[in-house]
Design a protein around this motif. Structure first.
Motif, mmCIF file in Angstrom:
data_model
loop_
_atom_site.group_PDB
_atom_site.id
_atom_site.type_symbol
_atom_site.label_atom_id
_atom_site.label_comp_id
_atom_site.label_asym_id
_atom_site.label_seq_id
_atom_site.Cartn_x
_atom_site.Cartn_y
_atom_site.Cartn_z
ATOM 1 N N LYS A 69 0.858 -1.186 0.000
ATOM 2 C CA LYS A 69 0.000 0.000 0.000
ATOM 3 C C LYS A 69 0.897 1.240 0.000
ATOM 4 N N PHE A 70 0.753 2.064 -1.009
ATOM 5 C CA PHE A 70 1.593 3.250 -1.172
ATOM 6 C C PHE A 70 0.692 4.481 -1.019
ATOM 7 N N HIS A 71 0.818 5.149 0.121
ATOM 8 C CA HIS A 71 0.052 6.364 0.378
ATOM 9 C C HIS A 71 0.783 7.576 -0.202
ATOM 10 N N TYR A 72 0.016 8.477 -0.789
ATOM 11 C CA TYR A 72 0.594 9.777 -1.170
ATOM 12 C C TYR A 72 -0.450 10.864 -0.951
ATOM 13 N N PRO A 73 -0.002 12.098 -0.670
ATOM 14 C CA PRO A 73 -0.950 13.153 -0.296
ATOM 15 C C PRO A 73 -1.470 13.939 -1.494
ATOM 16 N N THR A 74 -2.663 14.486 -1.314
ATOM 17 C CA THR A 74 -3.251 15.372 -2.306
ATOM 18 C C THR A 74 -3.509 16.732 -1.664
ATOM 19 N N GLU A 75 -3.771 17.725 -2.491
ATOM 20 C CA GLU A 75 -4.103 19.074 -2.042
ATOM 21 C C GLU A 75 -3.010 19.652 -1.157
ATOM 22 N N VAL A 76 -1.768 19.471 -1.571
ATOM 23 C CA VAL A 76 -0.669 20.000 -0.762
ATOM 24 C C VAL A 76 0.560 20.224 -1.631
ATOM 25 N N THR A 77 1.335 21.210 -1.261
ATOM 26 C CA THR A 77 2.671 21.415 -1.803
ATOM 27 C C THR A 77 3.582 21.666 -0.620
ATOM 28 N N ARG A 78 4.709 21.003 -0.573
ATOM 29 C CA ARG A 78 5.662 21.207 0.512
ATOM 30 C C ARG A 78 7.003 21.607 -0.095
ATOM 31 N N PRO A 79 7.877 22.264 0.673
ATOM 32 C CA PRO A 79 9.177 22.690 0.120
ATOM 33 C C PRO A 79 9.989 21.544 -0.465
ATOM 34 N N TYR A 80 9.875 20.375 0.118
ATOM 35 C CA TYR A 80 10.642 19.208 -0.330
ATOM 36 C C TYR A 80 9.844 18.341 -1.302
ATOM 37 N N MET A 81 8.566 18.684 -1.547
ATOM 38 C CA MET A 81 7.664 17.795 -2.274
ATOM 39 C C MET A 81 6.729 18.647 -3.147
ATOM 40 N N PRO A 82 7.229 19.126 -4.297
ATOM 41 C CA PRO A 82 6.440 20.086 -5.084
ATOM 42 C C PRO A 82 5.178 19.538 -5.705
ATOM 43 N N ASN A 83 5.156 18.290 -6.119
ATOM 44 C CA ASN A 83 3.951 17.716 -6.716
ATOM 45 C C ASN A 83 3.882 16.240 -6.341
ATOM 46 N N PRO A 84 3.235 15.920 -5.225
ATOM 47 C CA PRO A 84 3.258 14.541 -4.720
ATOM 48 C C PRO A 84 2.776 13.496 -5.715
ATOM 49 N N LYS A 85 1.728 13.805 -6.480
ATOM 50 C CA LYS A 85 1.211 12.794 -7.406
ATOM 51 C C LYS A 85 2.249 12.436 -8.465
ATOM 52 N N ASP A 86 2.942 13.441 -9.009
ATOM 53 C CA ASP A 86 3.990 13.174 -9.994
ATOM 54 C C ASP A 86 5.096 12.314 -9.404
ATOM 55 N N LEU A 87 5.486 12.618 -8.179
ATOM 56 C CA LEU A 87 6.543 11.843 -7.525
ATOM 57 C C LEU A 87 6.085 10.411 -7.295
ATOM 58 N N PHE A 88 4.843 10.272 -6.829
ATOM 59 C CA PHE A 88 4.298 8.927 -6.619
ATOM 60 C C PHE A 88 4.327 8.124 -7.908
ATOM 61 N N GLU A 89 3.864 8.714 -8.992
ATOM 62 C CA GLU A 89 3.766 7.965 -10.245
ATOM 63 C C GLU A 89 5.124 7.480 -10.723
ATOM 64 N N LEU A 90 6.147 8.299 -10.570
ATOM 65 C CA LEU A 90 7.495 7.871 -10.971
ATOM 66 C C LEU A 90 7.987 6.705 -10.130
ATOM 67 N N LEU A 91 7.893 6.839 -8.801
ATOM 68 C CA LEU A 91 8.431 5.795 -7.932
ATOM 69 C C LEU A 91 7.575 4.539 -7.972
ATOM 70 N N ALA A 92 6.261 4.695 -8.099
ATOM 71 C CA ALA A 92 5.407 3.510 -8.200
ATOM 72 C C ALA A 92 5.733 2.722 -9.466
#
Length: 554
Positions: free
Chosen positions: A395-418
């Motif tokens: 199970k790979f959780h990733y956040p929505t509706e957020v931008t963090r200094p270290y994590m500019p676009n969580p969905k894009d990052l998730f898709e690459l690593l998944a």
């Protein structure tokens, strides 16, 4: 800085998103008592959780607090070193367990009462003597991260408090005594969580009366309506419906007064919407600029400031819920399967780099000799086979509706690593959740999560603030117990000699990367941007930007 991790929601902050059309016209045109010459509207990615920084752990709460409150010591402007705040000087005794602080004189809180040694002790005693829900890690997270326990612990898992006592020597001198030497003192006292509050206001508005239940914490009026510090701005209003926090200049400020009359933080959660609001003049700056927007905004004349990379994005591996993840070979396989360089090159801003460990290389204790794990899908498959985990499902959780200094676009990052994980035969169950409270609740408590993204922006320039925050004791986020590692952290924290402590940090970084509780992914230099006519703000690696120096060029 802690990624906001409450396990409960603040009901008063659950509001509908504000429509952006015309949202700042009055500030831009001067129809509400301000103008572009004395009112600055700054776009932020999320609402603050509370206005009392003692009860906060999130960056947006701290951003507001840094303008309203002051601490005994503070980071140097644009850096991480300890400098004078409400204290002019600080010295330890021979044992290193009692620190004497000489305080600035002539300072008043926003309610007109005096800041003095008695006020300092009132604040420390408030935190130390916390009871009931004030002892919840969701309420006083930073006190527990730094100090550990309380005067009377209500949870048997809480240890002895680092803090021991506060003694008034005279109106401008105070002694803070600690139960042991700690690497955290005095640097941790720079944290907004240790801001000085008016004792009168704390009592008047019952600031410690946190009520409700562990699943539904309700904060007192002080934390939502009456924050009272000594800073260059005073709190004016929190308009939850319109997603704005309004501050006004403190005309009685003891230092250099703010150049702005009014400072407004406006929540605009969507990154592109923040950019468009800046370009249209509805706001005068915003945080968390998208990596692809840094160059174009600069070319167009906007004032883009890049913070030094003082953060870490990591992929946490929870060993508690899935027994396969307790196998080191499986964790090594996950590490080898991930093409982190491709992620850095394609999704992060210029200057980002792959992390080899859980601290940036600018922090003493970074170890150039830790075990590293190259991108090697075939080796990952081999390790999974050896562990009997070739048909692993995670199970790979990733956040929505957020931008963090270290994590500019969580969905894009998730898709690459998944995609990387699937390429070595791991079946991925994607679980997207709203950042607060759903995602934070799911990933920092319980065991129903296997992999998830989180990160950290450093609070001060010491390795313990990174690796100690993550790994110095058992935590639900990681789901493991490693007593030798915990003992080594204790040794590091109580080592007074800095050079010797840095060597222990190096050892800790090596041990962590051998044990591999998760994957350190990257360090990013996040950007902040202001309008073409706004100047005076210096970027901070700690996100400690000081808006009191902001002004509009004539």
């Amino acid at each position: 800085m802690r990624a906001s991790r409450p396990k409960v929601a603040i009901a008063t902050a659950a509001v509908a998103a504000l429509a952006l059309s015309g949202c700042a016209t009055s500030e831009r045109d001067g129809d509400s008592g301000g103008s572009t010459k004395d009112t600055l509207v700054f776009g932020v990615a999320g609402d603050p959780k509370v206005l009392d920084p003692s009860l906060a752990s999130d960056g947006e709460s701290f951003r507001v607090a840094r303008q309203v409150f002051e601490t005994l010591v503070r980071p140097e402007e644009g850096g991480t070193k300890v400098s004078a705040g409400l204290a002019e000087s600080w010295t330890p005794d021979a044992a290193g367990t009692t620190w004497t602080f000489k305080l600035r004189t002539g300072v008043k809180f926003h309610d007109g009462t005096d800041f003095n040694a008695e006020a300092v002790c009132f604040n420390f005693n408030r935190w130390f003597n916390a009871k009931g829900l004030m002892q919840s890690p969701d309420v006083t997270a930073y006190w527990q991260d730094i100090m550990g326990g309380f005067a009377a612990n209500e949870d048997p898992e809480l240890g002895e408090s680092l803090f021991k006592s506060c003694t008034v020597k005279d109106p401008s001198t105070v002694d803070l005594a600690f139960n042991r030497v700690s690497s955290k003192i005095p640097a941790a006292l720079m944290l907004p969580a240790f801001s000085m509050h008016s004792p009168t206001a704390l009592q008047q508005h019952q600031a410690s009366e946190v009520t409700g239940t562990a699943d539904d914490i309700k904060y007192p009026a002080y934390a939502l309506e009456h924050p009272t510090g000594t800073g260059p701005f005073k709190f004016k209003a929190w308009d939850i419906a319109n997603k704005t926090v309004t501050l006004e200049r403190n005309e009685e400020y003891a230092g250099e007064k703010a150049k702005l009359k009014t400072l407004i933080f406006r929540t605009i959660s969507d990154e592109n919407a923040r950019k468009q609001a800046l370009r249209s003049g509805d706001i005068h700056g915003y945080d968390l600029v998208g990596p692809a927007d840094v160059g174009p905004l600069g070319t167009d004349g906007f004032n883009v400031l890049t913070r030094p990379a003082f953060n870490i994005l990591y992929l946490a591996i929870n060993q508690k819920g899935n027994p396969k993840l307790a196998d080191i070979k499986v964790r090594q396989a996950i590490m080898h399967s991930l093409n982190r360089q491709a992620l850095v090159d394609s999704k992060l801003p210029p200057g980002a780099k792959v992390a080899t460990q859980f601290i940036p290389d600018t922090v003493e204790g970074w170890n150039p000799s830790v075990t590293t794990y190259d991108y090697n899908p075939e080796k990952a498959k081999q390790l999974l086979a050896e562990a009997g985990a070739s048909n692993l499902t995670l199970k790979f959780h990733y956040p929505t509706e957020v931008t963090r200094p270290y994590m500019p676009n969580p969905k894009d990052l998730f898709e690459l690593l998944a995609a990387d994980l699937r390429a070595v035969g791991i079946t991925i169950e994607a679980i997207p959740l709203k950042w607060s409270p759903d995602y934070l609740n799911a990933t920092t408590s319980g065991s129903n999560h296997d992999l998830h993204f989180l990160g950290w922006t450093g609070d001060y320039g010491d390795a313990y603030n990174f690796i100690g925050t993550f790994f110095d004791r058992p935590k639900d986020e990681w789901g493991y117990t490693n007593q030798p590692l915990f003992d080594l952290f204790r040794q590091a924290d109580t080592t007074a000699d800095a050079a010797a402590r840095f060597e222990i940090y190096k050892q800790l970084n090596a041990e962590i990367m051998n044990f591999l509780p998760g994957v350190p992914v990257s360090h990013s230099p996040p950007a902040i941007v202001f309008g073409k006519d706004v100047t005076g703000v210096k970027a901070s690696p700690l996100t400690d930007e000081r808006f009191s120096t902001a002004e509009f060029k004539s």
